[in-house]
Structure formats: structure tokens, C-alpha cells
Design a protein around this motif. Structure first.
Motif, PDB file in Angstrom:
ATOM      1  N   LEU A   1      18.006  43.398  11.927  1.00  0.00           N
ATOM      2  CA  LEU A   1      17.588  44.024  13.179  1.00  0.00           C
ATOM      3  C   LEU A   1      17.268  45.492  12.945  1.00  0.00           C
ATOM      4  CD1 LEU A   1      20.225  42.415  15.543  1.00  0.00           C
ATOM      5  CD2 LEU A   1      17.806  41.821  15.322  1.00  0.00           C
ATOM      6  N   PHE A   2      16.226  45.942  13.624  1.00  0.00           N
ATOM      7  CA  PHE A   2      15.805  47.339  13.514  1.00  0.00           C
ATOM      8  C   PHE A   2      15.359  47.797  14.893  1.00  0.00           C
ATOM      9  CE2 PHE A   2      13.361  50.937  11.799  1.00  0.00           C
ATOM     10  CZ  PHE A   2      14.266  51.394  10.858  1.00  0.00           C
ATOM     11  N   PRO A   3      15.631  49.036  15.228  1.00  0.00           N
ATOM     12  CA  PRO A   3      15.328  49.485  16.608  1.00  0.00           C
ATOM     13  C   PRO A   3      13.882  49.272  16.993  1.00  0.00           C
ATOM     14  CG  PRO A   3      16.659  51.106  15.475  1.00  0.00           C
ATOM     15  CD  PRO A   3      16.295  50.083  14.460  1.00  0.00           C
ATOM     16  N   SER A   4      12.989  49.620  16.131  1.00  0.00           N
ATOM     17  CA  SER A   4      11.579  49.480  16.499  1.00  0.00           C
ATOM     18  C   SER A   4      10.738  49.350  15.241  1.00  0.00           C
ATOM     19  CB  SER A   4      11.122  50.685  17.305  1.00  0.00           C
ATOM     20  OG  SER A   4       9.737  50.617  17.535  1.00  0.00           O
ATOM     21  N   LEU A   5       9.756  48.506  15.303  1.00  0.00           N
ATOM     22  CA  LEU A   5       8.831  48.372  14.190  1.00  0.00           C
ATOM     23  C   LEU A   5       7.557  49.158  14.475  1.00  0.00           C
ATOM     24  CD1 LEU A   5       9.183  44.578  13.363  1.00  0.00           C
ATOM     25  CD2 LEU A   5      10.397  46.520  12.386  1.00  0.00           C
ATOM     26  N   MET A   6       7.702  50.137  15.374  1.00  0.00           N
ATOM     27  CA  MET A   6       6.524  50.871  15.800  1.00  0.00           C
ATOM     28  C   MET A   6       5.827  51.553  14.621  1.00  0.00           C
ATOM     29  SD  MET A   6       6.441  53.813  18.695  1.00  0.00           S
ATOM     30  CE  MET A   6       6.735  55.187  17.621  1.00  0.00           C
ATOM     31  N   LEU A   7       6.627  52.007  13.709  1.00  0.00           N
ATOM     32  CA  LEU A   7       6.043  52.744  12.595  1.00  0.00           C
ATOM     33  C   LEU A   7       5.687  51.854  11.408  1.00  0.00           C
ATOM     34  CD1 LEU A   7       8.302  55.930  12.654  1.00  0.00           C
ATOM     35  CD2 LEU A   7       6.094  55.538  13.739  1.00  0.00           C
ATOM     36  N   PHE A   8       5.968  50.598  11.524  1.00  0.00           N
ATOM     37  CA  PHE A   8       5.536  49.662  10.481  1.00  0.00           C
ATOM     38  C   PHE A   8       4.212  49.060  10.907  1.00  0.00           C
ATOM     39  CE2 PHE A   8      10.146  49.769  10.074  1.00  0.00           C
ATOM     40  CZ  PHE A   8      10.283  50.011   8.714  1.00  0.00           C
ATOM     41  N   GLU A   9       3.361  48.920   9.960  1.00  0.00           N
ATOM     42  CA  GLU A   9       2.029  48.435  10.290  1.00  0.00           C
ATOM     43  C   GLU A   9       1.768  47.119   9.580  1.00  0.00           C
ATOM     44  OE1 GLU A   9      -0.806  51.432   9.448  1.00  0.00           O
ATOM     45  OE2 GLU A   9       0.314  52.990  10.529  1.00  0.00           O
ATOM     46  N   LYS A  10       0.928  46.354  10.221  1.00  0.00           N
ATOM     47  CA  LYS A  10       0.614  45.036   9.670  1.00  0.00           C
ATOM     48  C   LYS A  10      -0.007  45.122   8.288  1.00  0.00           C
ATOM     49  CE  LYS A  10       1.862  42.087  12.807  1.00  0.00           C
ATOM     50  NZ  LYS A  10       2.881  41.066  12.492  1.00  0.00           N
TER      51      LYS A  10
ATOM     52  N   ARG B   1       4.717  44.020  -4.072  1.00  0.00           N
ATOM     53  CA  ARG B   1       6.109  43.976  -4.520  1.00  0.00           C
ATOM     54  C   ARG B   1       6.477  42.575  -5.008  1.00  0.00           C
ATOM     55  NH1 ARG B   1       8.661  47.411  -6.541  1.00  0.00           N
ATOM     56  NH2 ARG B   1       8.151  48.852  -4.909  1.00  0.00           N
TER      57      ARG B   1
ATOM     58  N   SER C   1       1.425  45.779   0.658  1.00  0.00           N
ATOM     59  CA  SER C   1       2.422  46.416  -0.182  1.00  0.00           C
ATOM     60  C   SER C   1       3.538  45.437  -0.539  1.00  0.00           C
ATOM     61  CB  SER C   1       3.008  47.624   0.548  1.00  0.00           C
ATOM     62  OG  SER C   1       4.086  48.133  -0.158  1.00  0.00           O
ATOM     63  N   VAL C   2       3.888  44.605   0.430  1.00  0.00           N
ATOM     64  CA  VAL C   2       4.921  43.600   0.167  1.00  0.00           C
ATOM     65  C   VAL C   2       4.437  42.608  -0.880  1.00  0.00           C
ATOM     66  CG1 VAL C   2       6.237  41.737   1.186  1.00  0.00           C
ATOM     67  CG2 VAL C   2       5.907  43.873   2.419  1.00  0.00           C
TER      68      VAL C   2
ATOM     69  N   GLU D   1       0.617  46.830   5.988  1.00  0.00           N
ATOM     70  CA  GLU D   1       1.559  47.113   4.918  1.00  0.00           C
ATOM     71  C   GLU D   1       2.009  45.862   4.198  1.00  0.00           C
ATOM     72  OE1 GLU D   1       1.914  49.939   3.966  1.00  0.00           O
ATOM     73  OE2 GLU D   1       1.196  51.123   5.651  1.00  0.00           O
ATOM     74  N   GLN D   2       1.632  44.701   4.732  1.00  0.00           N
ATOM     75  CA  GLN D   2       1.976  43.454   4.037  1.00  0.00           C
ATOM     76  C   GLN D   2       1.457  43.435   2.614  1.00  0.00           C
ATOM     77  OE1 GLN D   2       3.799  40.942   4.800  1.00  0.00           O
ATOM     78  NE2 GLN D   2       4.333  41.495   6.884  1.00  0.00           N
TER      79      GLN D   2
END
Lengths: 678, 295
Positions: free
Chosen positions: A33-42, A51, A47-48, A44-45
Motif C-alpha cells: 500500500l502507498f498513499p498515492s501513485l500520483m507521481l508514478f507514471e504508466k 529491471r 523501467s520495470v 515507467e513500466q
């Protein structure tokens, strides 16, 4: 490539562990759980995904580690070709000097081949020279001295033994285990087919052993005197019959002249037709042999490549018939009649029967008789039994027939066993006794056909205490008993020798029983044969014989036993052809004729494919050409574990680096942690 | 030494919220060199020129008689401030990476502010909101107000997602008097939208303070491997690699904070970032500094 422990390859299944960790486990991870994913962008996958690629590298390294580990335990190896000239090995030079190598100059050719092999050796090469006769004889130890090996080859003499390639293979297997070196076996031989062992498995060479065949001589036609049947003793020269078999191996049909010789004198000659690859039998009647031992020989004219087998020697002994004393008190005249008729039925006529009354027999010199027969005596004259006992103790023999008269005596004469009673059976109906148990292995009982059909109406019951029972009746009454007294023997028959108490004299078993018992009692036991093949053993003394020395004189008259052997040796092996004079520890002298094994006379050669199969038993890669030693190669298994270990170490280091890169906390966090801690 | 009583993890061990507030405020005040009891002394503070609209009761008529100019006389102990606390109780406030949740921290802060206001005889009110106004305590300085506030704060539980627009529109209706408005939230919204929403309050002469409460994990997330992150409010999930969290996210977070700070200043709004792992005194100090400026 192979694996010494292939079961460890199952460990490769452990690769599933990193697969589970890297793939399955990742997909099944619980969301955090994380407060908000507002700063994560689609986007960025990507990058995953990048990885993930890096993690696949980690996965690949871990999987490689497990695979390498499993391979290490499985111990893989490859066969690496190493020229024989470059690897350390032992050269074994075997020269066949068996009887067949006497054909032409085969032995000399074999020795020349052996010397060629020795000349191709380099300084420092280890070599051993062996001679292949009836047994493998190591002429040198493994040595680097080529001169010694040459001398050993030069010293090889022809033998009369029979070669055995199985024995040679067994020797090389043993040698391979002891020297722990690859063996290069050079065999110079005529490769006789008859030298093959019964089972091909016996030819198996040790792994790493290469066989180089040096063939000398070819298959050639050969006649031989295969066998001679002659009596060992001659009592009546006119009754002697000599039979000789002439055989041809690879021969065309031809006429052969067969001669019988005795002590160097030709006694008779016959010409016979021998068929193609066939046999023919010649028979000579009468053998005018002088008293004592004579040296006989059957010879043929063959003019073949192996003249050594054109004669066959045999030994005979001319003696007078031995006397048998038949002691009878006159009550049973038919007993003597039946006994004499049975003795005279022998073709050898080896015994001469002399009949006396007990009172007369008490005054004669018993040592003049081979056997004394007591036929149902009711009483013994004074001192007669004592003289009989002394006679037996000194090596004599007594045969006691018990009957109604014997019941009056408390014990069986000489035998000493107590007489219980007389056992009667009626003559009518089924009221008779039969033999139920017979020791058919005993020389006396051998050809008696278990006394089949013989009816016993009256027997004397004897309780055996010191005697051996050779035959029993169906009510358990001992019928034939034997006892050793001193150097001699006593045999007791619990019934009469006429047809009053039994009907044995009317049956076929009577004659062999009488003859065998007389021969057994007079001969002192089973006599060893006097016509033997090379490598047979003759008995010098029995297990309990002590004291007296034995003696063996060779064909050339030399004494073949050392003093120690003469005093203690129980057997002696005859290794060559010829006549051997033998004197056993029991002072019994005999002349023994020794001839080569006639299987050596068959000069046919082992098939090439069989030879190839034999060569192939030395290893997977032992495809060596005959007598080609220059470019031979041997493929040795070379373990791969050191290289695998190096690769494993490299992979382990790489895995540590990659894993550390992924899992290590960022440096700035580490710094902030340190700051907070401070 | 006393500052350790302000440590959030220590406060979390204290059961009653009133006791927490008392511990924080008393401990905080004891550490100050000068007593900030602005509202209790009758010590003269300053004169200020009368501007239309000022209460005529505060005009110093003696000065007017001498100078024929109207001045307002102000004392230190005089208070006309009204503190309104906006407490964000959205689901994202439930997050924590250590012993204390953001909402608890916000409650401590709200309770401390309320306690401090009460000791200064300031009227204090409370609005608990997520995407709606969940609880409202009208600002007052009457007896028992503190208890009501603390009870309201204590009973605040996490709701749904944050929506600033609706609660702030509602607040504009409630705020009749000018005062200090403290918004305590994690402000997971676009800075531009936040400022646009709260700016109307500023136009009415209110002092606006944004207490941006964030968990240290939100500012500097530490991921040991790729994880699937789920949004506490929306339920949306996204796989995040440590590499992204360590670099791009931090840059974005820093930019987000900086943007909110810049826009707030531009709008005359005080902005204060609070890390829930740090003591409460910094937030109280900020409040008092602003409170002092209002006198």
C-alpha cells in the motif's frame, strides 16, 4: 563425453528453485500500500521491464550455478586421444612356445617378431617378456633394460604345453591391476583356434590394454597319432591288444603306415586309409614285452609340418599273474569253482588261484600271495589268524566270505568285528533279502550294478564298529565291510561264495565284484594312470604318508625333485613329453608316459573376426592395427571437474556482484542512515 | 532534553489526546526563552492607524483628543484570533512506514494547536474532512471548547479519498471572522489545484497555513526489489522498480513539494512540510510565529 556419476544430473532439476524465485514468486507478490501513485507514471513500466531484464541475468547466473554444481557432482569426462608413444605404458611381449610352435620354425619367427617389437621401443620404455605355454611364464619383471628383454626372448625354448589365450588375458588383467599402467600386449603366436578358452569372456582384456597380434605360420595339414589304448600291465603277452587312433587335421584322404614299437624295437607295422579330415584305428595283437617296465610307441609316417606329434608313447609293465590263496575247508566246493571262474574271466589274466585247506594254509608263506580268500571257515587253525593279521598289517589283503560255518566263531577272522547271528530267509515266495544301499563310488562296488536282482537267503549279521560298510541289505544287515589294518586291507562278505546262501554267482554282478575286489585288494587302492598328457599331475604320496622319499626321473634321466620336494611334495607336474620314472613315497615304482595334448595338433587358425573381437575387449578405443605400433592412439578419460569448478567460481562471483547491485540500498540512503545514527 | 517528549513515537505511547496535547505544548513552551503568553498580559504592544472597518471600541480616544487622529491601541494579551483546524482524514493519511500513522501525527498536531489556542484564549474550531466534511466544531473560546475539539479530533477516522474543493467551499461558509486557518493534510493533489482551492480563504483576511504531513517513506521510498504498489485511495496498482523509486520518484516528489511551496508563497499562504518522523515543535513554532505576526 560421459559421466562417472550420471545420477547426480537429477540435481539439475534444482534449477526450478531460481525459476520459482524469479518468476513465479515475483508474479505472486502481495501489493504494497502507498498513499498515492500520483507521481508514478504508466510509462515507467519500461523501467520495470528493463529491471526484469537485469533480474533475468541474475536468474541465469543462479541457474548456471546450480547446473554447474550438478555437473560437478556427476563428474563428467571426455575421452582424450593420447598417442601411445606419448603416454607411459607397459609393453608386454608374449611369445607362444606351445607344442604347436614346433611346426616348421614358427617359434623362431615368433622370437624374431618379439625382437622387432623390442627394437622399436624407446629408452625408458617399460617392457616385460613372457612365454605362453600351458601357463604364462614371466621371463622378466617389468624393466627398462631392453638388453635383458632381448636375452629373455632368446632364451625361450619350445615346450610341450598347450597354449591358452584365456590364461594370457587373465595374466594381463592381473598385471594391469598391479602396475596401474596401460598395457600394450604384443603376442607372437600361430593363433591356434584350439587355444581359445571355452567362453569368450575369458579373453577379456583389462581396460586400457591394447593387443597387437603378430601372426606366425599359417594353417597347415597335420597327421597325428591321437591316442593309444594299451594295458598298464601285461600278464600274458599273447592276450595284449594295442589300439591306436590316427587323426588328420585339414588333411586329404591318404594311406598312413602305423608302426608299433617297444623299447625301440618295431613289433608290427600296418597301413591304413585315413579319410579327409578323418580318423582311423589300428589294432595290434600281442605285445612281447620283457618283464618289468617297457617303453612303447606308436609311430606314423606323415612328413607334415609338425613331426613331433607323429608318435605316441605309452608305458607297460610285464609281470607274472599274482597269486590268490583260496582257503576252503571243503564244505563248499562250488565256492572255489565260481570264484576261480570269475577270476579267469579277466582278459588280463592277472590272477592265478591256488586253493588250500586251512591247516595247509597255516604253514605257507602268505607274503607270496596278493590276496588270501577265506571261504566260510568254521574254525581257524592255531596261529593262522595271527599270521594273517601280520600279513595284512604288512600290506597284504584278505577277503572273508561268511557262511553258516562262520557262525560258530565269535568274531570275523582278521576283521575282528563280532558275529551276532545267522539270518535266514525262506526260499519260497518273497522271503529273501535284496541289496538296498551300495557305495557305488568304491572301486569294489563300481560295476556291480548295485547287485540288482540278487537274492540273499542267508547272511551273517556282523556289528560294524571299526569297519566301513560298502553295501547293505534291505533289512539293514551289512553285506560288504572293509577295514584298513596297517598297510593292508580286509574285506568281508556276509554271505557265501556259492549259490547256496545267495544266487550272486549266477548273476552278472559276480564277475566284476570278484575281479574288482581282487584288483583292489592286491593293488592297494586306485592306481594312477601311467599314460598322461603334458601338465598332468602325478601323486607322489598320500595325505598320511610320511617318511620315505619320493623320486622322479625325467626323460633324460635327471632327478626332477629337490631334496625338500622329495621329502614333502605330494604332487608333481609333468611339463614335457617323454617317459618319467616314478617312485612314490610308498615305494611303488612305475613308468609314466607323457605325451603332448593332441589338441595342439590342430593347426587351424583363429578367425580374423574373432581376433578383432578379442582386440576390442581391451577398451572402447583399442582399434589397433596388427603390428602397427607407430601411430597407435589410446583415448583416456579426462575429468572436466577442474574446469567446471573454475567456471562455477566465476559464475558465483558474477552472481554476487549482480545481486549486490540489485539488492544493495542506495548510497545516499546509507549516508543518511549513518548521519541519523550519528 | 525536553524535546524528546515531542518525538512522535513517544507521543504515540500516550493514551489520551488531551495529555498528548498538554505534553507537547507545555514541553514546547518550557523550552522557549520568552514566555509567549500573548493573550494574558495587559502590556501595551503597539498603536495602529485606524482603518475603516476597525472596531471603534479599540480606538484610543485619548490619543484622538490630543492628535485628532484615530489610532487603535493593541496589547499583547489581547486576542482576536480564531484558529480553524482543517484535518484531512482521507485514506492516504493512514499510511505509515514506522510507528505512527500520518493521521495520528496530524491528530497530535491538531490537538496541540487546539490546546495552544485554548491556553491563549483564542477561539478554536475544527473541520475533519476527506472528500466531504466529516465533522465540524464551530470555533469558540467558551468553556469546554477544548474538550469538544479533542473529542472531535480523537474520533476522526480515515474516510475515502481527498477532495479539497468541497470542504473548503463549506469552510468559506462557516468562517465569519478572520483568523488563522491551519490545513493539515498530505496534499496528494496537484499543487496548482490546492492553491486555487484554498486561496479564496486568504482573500477574506485569513492567515492560511498548510501543514504538509508526509511520511519519510513517501519522501524517500526504500524499495529492495520491484514491488506492486497499490494506491490507498484509488486502489490502483502499479509495479515499481527500486531504481525508479530511488531516482525518478524522488525528483518528482521534490518538484511536487517545491511547486506547492512556491505557489503557496505566491498566494500569501504559509507552507510548512512536516516529516512524521520528526518532533512536533517545529510545527508549533511555525504556528506561534504566525500568531505573533497577527497581533
Amino acid at each position: 563425453m560421459g559421466f562417472l556419476a550420471p545420477w547426480f544430473l537429477a540435481g539439475i532439476a534444482a534449477v526450478g528453485l531460481p525459476i520459482w524465485i524469479h518468476l513465479l514468486k515475483k508474479h505472486r507478490s502481495d501489493p504494497r500500500l502507498f498513499p498515492s501513485l500520483m507521481l508514478f507514471e504508466k510509462h515507467e513500466q519500461s523501467s520495470v521491464k528493463h529491471r526484469r531484464l537485469d533480474y533475468i541475468l541474475l536468474f541465469a547466473l543462479r541457474a548456471a550455478m546450480l547446473i554447474l554444481l550438478a555437473l560437478l557432482f556427476a563428474n563428467p569426462f571426455i575421452r582424450r586421444a593420447i598417442p601411445l608413444s606419448q603416454q607411459k605404458h607397459l609393453t608386454v611381449v608374449a611369445v607362444d612356445n606351445s607344442f604347436s610352435m614346433r611346426a616348421d620354425d614358427r617359434l623362431q619367427h615368433a622370437k624374431d617378431e618379439a625382437l622387432k617389437v623390442l627394437s622399436n621401443l624407446k629408452p625408458g620404455d617399460q617392457v616385460q617378456v613372457v612365454a605362453l605355454g600351458s601357463q604364462v611364464q614371466a621371463l622378466t619383471q617389468p624393466t627398462t633394460d631392453i638388453a635383458e628383454a632381448r636375452a629373455a626372448v632368446a632364451s625361450i625354448q619350445p615346450s610341450d604345453g598347450r597354449a591358452s589365450f584365456g590364461e594370457l588375458s587373465r595374466y594381463t588383467r592381473t598385471l594391469s591391476e598391479s602396475v596401474k599402467l596401460p598395457i600394450e600386449l604384443h603376442l607372437a603366436s600361430d593363433f591356434q583356434k584350439s587355444a581359445m578358452p571355452p567362453g569368450f569372456a575369458d579373453l577379456r582384456l583389462a581396460p586400457g590394454t591394447t593387443l597387437a597380434a603378430h601372426q606366425v605360420g599359417q594353417a597347415a595339414p597335420n597327421w597325428t597319432v591321437e591316442s593309444v589304448v594299451a594295458p598298464r600291465r601285461v600278464y600274458d603277452p599273447k592276450k595284449v591288444r594295442i589300439q591306436a587312433v590316427v587323426a588328420g587335421f585339414g588333411t586329404p584322404a591318404a594311406k598312413r603306415t602305423v608302426s608299433l614299437m617297444l623299447n625301440g624295437k618295431v613289433l608290427g607295422t600296418k597301413t591304413m586309409d585315413v579319410g579327409e579330415n578323418g580318423r582311423a584305428q589300428a589294432e595290434f595283437l600281442g605285445l612281447d614285452a620283457p618283464y618289468g617296465f617297457s617303453r612303447g610307441e606308436v609311430r606314423i609316417d606323415s612328413a607334415d609340418t609338425l613331426p613331433a606329434d607323429d608318435h605316441f608313447i605309452f608305458a607297460v609293465e610285464r609281470i607274472d599273474p599274482r597269486k590268490v590263496l583260496f582257503v576252503d575247508d571243503g564244505r563248499r566246493p562250488r565256492a572255489e569253482l565260481y570264484y576261480k571262474a570269475a577270476l579267469d574271466a579277466s582278459p588280463d589274466a592277472a590272477f592265478q588261484l591256488e586253493s588250500l585247506r586251512p591247516e595247509q594254509a597255516a604253514n605257507v608263506k602268505l607274503s607270496n600271495y596278493a590276496v588270501v580268500v577265506l571261504s566260510d571257515l568254521a574254525s581257524m587253525p592255531a596261529g593262522f589268524e595271527d599270521s594273517l593279521t601280520r600279513y595284512v598289517s604288512g600290506g597284504g589283503a584278505v577277503l572273508v566270505a561268511l557262511g553258516p560255518g562262520s557262525v560258530a566263531m565269535p568274531r570275523v577272522p582278521v576283521l575282528g568285528e563280532p558275529i551276532q547271528a545267522s539270518s535266514y530267509a525262506g526260499r519260497e515266495g518273497e522271503r529273501f533279502l535284496s541289496v538296498s544301499e551300495v557305495d557305488t563310488g568304491h572301486p569294489v562296488m563300481r560295476s556291480t550294478n548295485r547287485f540288482d536282482g540278487v537274492k540273499f537267503y542267508q547272511v551273517i549279521r556282523v556289528t560294524p564298529s571299526k569297519s566301513t560298510v560298502l553295501a547293505k541289505l534291505d533289512d539293514g544287515t551289512p553285506l560288504v565291510l572293509e577295514r584298513q589294518i596297517g598297510e593292508g586291507k580286509v574285506l568281508a562278505f556276509a554271505s557265501t561264495f556259492d549259490n547256496s546262501a545267495n544266487d550272486l554267482p549266477l548273476h552278472a554282478a559276480w564277475v566284476p565284484f570278484v575281479q574288482q575286489s581282487a584288483a583292489y585288494l592286491s593293488g592297494g587302492g586306485a592306481e594312477q594312470p601311467v599314460n598322461l598328457t603334458v601338465d598332468s599331475y602325478v601323486e607322489l604320496r598320500s595325505a598320511d604318508s610320511k617318511g620315505a622319499a619320493a623320486e622322479v626321473l625325467g626323460p633324460d634321466g635327471t632327478r626332477l625333485l629337490s631334496l625338500e620336494e622329495a621329502a614333502s611334495a605330494k604332487n608333481f607336474a609333468v611339463r614335457k613329453e617323454g617317459f618319467f620314472e616314478l617312485k612314490t613315497a610308498s615305494s611303488r615304482s612305475s613308468l609314466i608316459a607323457v605325451h603332448a595334448d593332441r589338441r595342439e595338433s590342430d593347426l587351424s587358425v583363429m578367425p580374423p573376426e574373432t581376433l578383432d573381437l578379442w582386440k576390442a575387449t581391451g577398451g572402447d578405443e583399442s582399434e589397433t592395427g596388427a603390428s602397427s605400433t607407430g601411430d597407435q592412439q589410446d583415448k583416456k578419460p579426462a575429468g572436466l571437474w577442474p574446469w567446471l569448478l573454475l567456471v562455477l567460481l566465476g559464475v558465483a562471483v558474477a552472481e554476487s556482484v549482480v545481486a549486490n547491485r540489485y539488492l544493495r540500498p542506495p548510497a545516499e540512503e546509507a549516508r543518511s542512515k549513518r548521519k541519523e545514527a550519528a | 532534553m525536553l524535546q524528546r517528549y515531542l518525538d512522535p513515537s513517544v507521543l504515540a505511547g500516550i493514551s489520551g489526546l488531551d495529555l498528548v496535547a498538554k505534553t507537547v505544548v507545555d514541553g514546547f513552551i518550557a523550552g522557549l526563552h520568552r514566555s509567549p503568553d500573548f493573550g494574558f498580559s495587559q502590556e501595551f504592544a503597539e498603536y495602529r492607524a485606524y482603518t475603516p472597518g476597525d472596531d471603534l471600541r479599540h480606538v484610543d480616544w485619548n490619543v484622538y483628543a490630543r492628535t485628532e487622529k484615530a489610532f487603535l491601541k493593541r496589547y499583547r494579551g489581547e486576542t482576536n484570533s480564531q484558529l480553524t483546524i482543517l484535518l484531512d482524514a482521507s485514506r492516504s493519511m493512514k499510511f505509515t512506514s514506522h510507528k505512527i500513522e500520518k493521521l495520528d501525527y496530524a491528530k497530535f498536531l491538531a490537538a496541540s494547536l487546539a490546546y495552544l489556542a485554548n491556553t491563549q484564549r483564542d477561539a478554536a474550531g475544527l473541520i475533519v474532512f476527506d472528500d466531504e466534511v466529516r465533522n465540524y466544531v464551530r470555533a469558540s473560546s467558551r468553556q469546554g471548547q477544548l474538550a469538544r475539539l479533542l473529542h472531535a479530533i480523537n474520533s476522526a477516522t480515515v474516510g475515502t479519498r481527498t477532495n479539497f474543493e468541497h470542504p473548503f467551499l463549506t469552510l468559506q461558509e462557516f468562517l465569519r471572522r478572520r483568523g488563522v486557518v491551519c490545513a493539515i493534510s498530505d496534499f496528494w493533489e496537484e499543487p496548482e489545484k490546492i492553491v486555487q482551492t484554498v486561496q479564496p480563504l486568504r482573500y477574506r483576511g485569513n492567515e492560511l497555513i498548510l501543514f504538509h504531513v508526509l511520511d519519510p517513506e513517501e519522501i524517500h521510498p526504500k524499495l529492495r526489489g520491484p514491488v506492486l504498489l497499490e494506491d490507498l485511495e484509488t486502489g490502483e496498482a502499479m509495479e515499481v522498480s527500486p531504481d525508479y523509486a530511488h531516482h525518478e520518484y524522488r525528483q518528482k516528489m521534490d518538484a511536487h513539494i517545491e511547486d506547492l511551496k512556491t505557489r503557496s508563497k505566491a498566494a500569501g499562504i504559509d507552507y510548512f512540510l512536516i516529516d512524521t518522523s520528526r518532533p512536533l515543535d517545529a510545527a508549533l513554532r511555525e504556528y506561534l510565529a504566525i500568531r505573533k505576526g497577527k497581533m
